[in-house]
Design an enzyme around this catalytic site. Structure first.
Site, PDB file in Angstrom:
ATOM      1  N   TRP A 100      59.791  93.495  33.277  1.00 59.79           N
ATOM      2  CA  TRP A 100      58.308  94.011  33.642  1.00 59.79           C
ATOM      3  C   TRP A 100      58.089  94.581  34.964  1.00 59.79           C
ATOM      4  CZ3 TRP A 100      57.799  94.725  28.860  1.00 59.79           C
ATOM      5  CH2 TRP A 100      58.201  93.971  27.946  1.00 59.79           C
ATOM      6  N   ASP A 167      50.754  90.795  38.079  1.00 59.03           N
ATOM      7  CA  ASP A 167      50.854  90.681  36.488  1.00 59.03           C
ATOM      8  C   ASP A 167      50.993  89.160  36.071  1.00 59.03           C
ATOM      9  OD1 ASP A 167      51.490  90.821  34.003  1.00 59.03           O
ATOM     10  OD2 ASP A 167      53.246  92.112  34.178  1.00 59.03           O
ATOM     11  N   LYS A 191      49.917  86.506  25.306  1.00 56.05           N
ATOM     12  CA  LYS A 191      50.782  85.781  25.895  1.00 56.05           C
ATOM     13  C   LYS A 191      50.135  84.012  25.923  1.00 56.05           C
ATOM     14  CE  LYS A 191      54.100  88.242  26.718  1.00 56.05           C
ATOM     15  NZ  LYS A 191      55.366  88.519  25.695  1.00 56.05           N
TER      16      LYS A 191
END
Length: 354
Positions: A100, A167, A191
């Site tokens: 990511w 993030d 998530k």
């Protein structure tokens, strides 16, 4: 009986949240209308999104500190682009700890120079780099707090005079941090908050408005702040369920409470991985994630037997990410301790019969 859900995302949600959400889909606020068919401009939904934004700031300890909470669309992947569009003038620094952050780097390169201060790619992203230096002449520093695919988690963050961007998609609201150190935090809801569709962005207003480029309306944080996350139709259901989850977390005792539970869960599983000779942990012990535990079998010939055992034990979502294989147990806030115990029991059963 509901399965023990170790899925990495979309995530497990609290039973009480699922019950309230299902009722709202049929009849929201006793208005004889479904949540997903009312106007997003109605006062009923405006109350929802305002409460969700307020709860996010409250739980993070960022009320009255110059931050705004936004619910946007496009997932965390859109934020790889939006952060750079809104904040990158000339140069930014990134820490590369996995898939990511690598994708975030790729997007940001479209807008300016990128410095990769450190990377753990040399060992398959199985550790968090340490002792790197963050330059002073940058527009911001970006990192990923928890790496869902590889199972690593940052336990500390660098001191920098530049804005700190993170993030936090897979560990938001799971542990106590000084969130005021961050100038912008983003996290996909799926998530640890709610169903896919919404993305939480928490941004300190004074970092905005400094780039010289024109920013398209749909990518402009300042416009979303001005319109209170309602520039266009928001993902109504995802925002509502996120609000319910944040209420659930607050009622439990907030992040302070859930962090203790998460540490219990991860300790239970990691202790078994380290004790049981049939399993190997993938990540450096000091960098292990409390959210996503990754492990492999010491003998791949036992794979069919192990897979049969955990499926028979009503366990779901244990396969590792397709890019790395092995196994991954995602232990988000709503996963109960007894589910982790069920997995540990299976691992011990495999040891007994192997």
């Amino acid at each position: 009986m509901k399965k023990h859900n170790f899925s990495a995302g979309p995530c497990i949600l609290p039973e009480s949240v699922l019950q309230k959400a299902s009722e709202a889909v049929i009849n929201f606020n006793n208005d004889n209308l479904s949540l997903i068919e009312i106007s997003h401009r109605s006062q009923s939904f405006v109350n929802v999104i305002e409460k969700a934004r307020s709860l996010a700031l409250e739980l993070l300890g960022l009320e009255n500190k110059g931050y705004k909470a936004l619910f946007l669309q496009g997932g965390a992947s859109m934020q790889f682009l939006m952060t750079a569009y809104n904040l990158l003038n000339k140069k930014a620094a990134y820490l590369n700890t996995g898939t990511w952050s690598s994708k975030a780097i790729k997007e940001a390169k479209l807008f300016g120079d990128l410095i990769e201060v450190a990377s753990s790619k040399d060992k398959g992203f199985n550790y968090i780099p340490k002792n790197y230096e963050v330059p002073g002449d940058i527009d911001y520093f970006h990192c990923t707090s928890n790496n869902t695919i590889y199972g690593t988690q940052m336990k500390s963050f660098p001191e920098t005079s530049a804005p700190l961007i993170c993030d936090m998609s897979s560990d938001i609201f799971s542990r106590q941090l000084d969130f005021s150190k961050f100038d912008l935090i983003y996290a996909g809801a799926q998530k640890n908050m709610g169903p896919a569709g919404a993305t939480l962005v928490v941004v300190k207003e004074d970092v905005l408005g400094k780039v010289t480029r024109q920013i398209p309306s749909m990518l402009n944080y300042q416009l979303y702040i001005e319109k209170e996350s309602m520039f266009n139709t928001p993902p109504v259901f995802s925002v509502y369920v996120s609000m319910l989850t944040l209420e659930w977390l607050k009622d439990l005792g907030g992040i302070e409470f859930i962090e203790k539970v998460n540490k219990q869960k991860s300790a239970l599983l990691y202790n078994e991985i380290d004790r049981n000779p049939l399993f190997n942990g993938v990540v450096n012990k000091e960098d292990r994630s409390h959210m996503n535990a990754t492990f492999t079998l010491a003998n791949e010939n036992l794979k069919e037997k192990f897979d049969t055992l955990w499926k028979e034990a009503n366990i779901n979502g244990l396969h590792g990410h397709r890019s790395v294989g092995g196994y991954r147990a995602s232990m988000y806030n709503a996963l109960p301790l007894y589910s982790v115990q069920a997995l540990v029991d299976v691992m011990q059963e495999l040891e007994r019969i192997a």
